[in-house]
Design an enzyme around this catalytic site. Structure first.
Site, PDB file in Angstrom:
ATOM      1  N   TYR A 101       0.857  -1.184   0.000  1.00 46.88           N
ATOM      2  CA  TYR A 101       0.000   0.000   0.000  1.00 46.88           C
ATOM      3  C   TYR A 101       0.892   1.233   0.000  1.00 46.88           C
ATOM      4  CZ  TYR A 101      -2.741   3.895   1.740  1.00 46.88           C
ATOM      5  OH  TYR A 101      -3.315   5.131   1.888  1.00 46.88           O
ATOM      6  N   GLU A 189      -3.685   7.328  -3.902  1.00 46.46           N
ATOM      7  CA  GLU A 189      -3.501   6.038  -3.233  1.00 46.46           C
ATOM      8  C   GLU A 189      -3.399   4.924  -4.265  1.00 46.46           C
ATOM      9  OE1 GLU A 189      -5.929   4.835   0.437  1.00 46.46           O
ATOM     10  OE2 GLU A 189      -6.933   3.758  -1.168  1.00 46.46           O
TER      11      GLU A 189
END
Length: 381
Positions: A101, A189
């Site tokens: 991530y 993101e």
């Protein structure tokens, strides 16, 4: 303004971030044609503004023409958490060995942007932050100087990313920060950033949200807004002129003023409920506007109970009460329990006007929220 995955990936790819080969499609035939061009296996991914698409059946793999036809038929036209799916992204399936991530957002507590990296990619990062916060490495950035290369390397190493991947991941993170800064983003993101067996990294998903107040500087991105497809509730909110955000819970919330609505959201969460929306009807709301707000919240199938929180300043309590009565009297049977809290200008007059056979009236916000949460739990059973 939220970009769809395919839009965000286009921005990322133009900036040099590796993304899979992909094609946007809006029919079964287009899905099959795209899959044949890309080569099997492919992922067929619903393009709607909602998380958890995979768990909800909005992302499926296809390893042949027959499977591509089948999954396209299943996903196109489906209702995904209240959103109608009319476009899918047909994308090269990535054979991966690990998921990371990476993200950049604003830490309002620190007053600075923050870069985040975790080796627990591919899952709900909010759950990771709540359950295992140490699994997310963070590095705050001074916006006056931007992200220094050493900061990108530091947060990557702090997250425990293997050395053989660290340089590439740090490079992606620096690019993401530059996009965040240059494009007036509130959030960028990648979850997951997939790692292949030959140590290449590729953005298997993409999130990019833009500050609405900066769209006049971002004409290219502003034009993409015309291509996004909101659900019926968001479209209706735009027509009514409401500030509205759909959430994942079952407690409908209506208030006059952003701060008042946010306080109500926090109290719903505090008393064990889950907010279904943010809906601000604004100041000076007349009866018709209040009726429109109730019509909107009643239209949300996820809502099991509604709390109406009004503090009278410009907005008069008696006008709000008339709007609530007017809206509810249109129904032969009230579809969902409604709890009303009125305070401020003409609040006492408003409470007297309210039809207590149609609504529950509470004098304090705490009592109103607790009662609504109780109703929502009862209705959900």
């Amino acid at each position: 303004m939220r970009l769809h995955e395919y839009q965000a990936k286009s921005v990322f790819a133009d900036a040099g971030i590796p993304t899979p080969d992909a094609t946007l499609a809006s029919s079964v035939d287009e899905v099959v044609e795209a899959a044949e061009d890309i080569g099997y296996p492919v992922a067929v991914k619903a393009q709607v503004h909602v998380g958890g698409r995979g768990k909800a059946g909005g992302i499926k793999l296809a390893e042949s023409r027959d499977e591509a036809e089948q999954v396209a038929d299943e996903i196109l036209g489906m209702d995904l958490k209240g959103y109608h799916v009319d476009r899918v992204l047909v994308e090269e399936a990535v054979d991966f060995v690990n998921e990371l991530y990476v993200g950049v957002t604003m830490d309002r507590g620190e007053g600075k942007p923050v870069a985040m990296v975790s080796t627990k990619g591919g899952v709900d990062i909010e759950s990771v932050a709540e359950e295992t916060p140490d699994a997310i490495a963070r590095e705050h950035i001074d916006p006056a100087f931007g992200m220094h290369p050493y900061q990108a390397r530091k947060v990557v190493y702090d997250a425990g990313v293997p050395r053989e991947l660290a340089r590439d991941v740090a490079s992606v993170l620096q690019t993401m920060y530059q996009l965040w800064d240059d494009r007036d983003a509130s959030e960028v993101e990648i979850n997951p950033l997939m790692v292949t067996d030959d140590d290449e990294i590729i953005a298997a998903d993409a999130v990019m949200n833009i500050d609405d107040d900066a769209l006049f500087r971002q004409q290219e991105l502003a034009e993409m807004e015309e291509e996004t497809f909101e659900d019926d509730l968001e479209r209706k909110a735009s027509e009514y002129g409401f500030d509205y955000v759909r959430l994942s819970g079952n407690v409908g919330i209506i208030g006059n003023g952003a701060g008042l609505v946010m306080t109500t959201l926090d109290l719903v969460d505090y008393y064990g409920g889950e907010p279904a929306n943010f809906l601000d009807i604004g100041g000076g709301a007349k009866a018709e506007r209040v009726a429109n707000a109730l019509d909107m919240v009643f239209s949300d199938e996820n809502v099991d109970a509604v709390v109406f929180n009004i503090f009278g300043g410009i907005t008069r309590g008696d006008e709000v009460a008339k709007g609530i009565n007017s809206a509810l009297e249109q129904f032969d049977e009230i579809p969902k329990p409604v709890v009303v809290r009125l305070a401020g200008t003409n609040a006492e007059e408003g409470r007297e006007i309210l039809n207590d056979e149609l609504v529950t009236v509470e004098e304090t916000l705490e009592d109103a929220v607790q009662r609504t949460v109780e109703y929502s739990e009862e209705e959900a059973q």
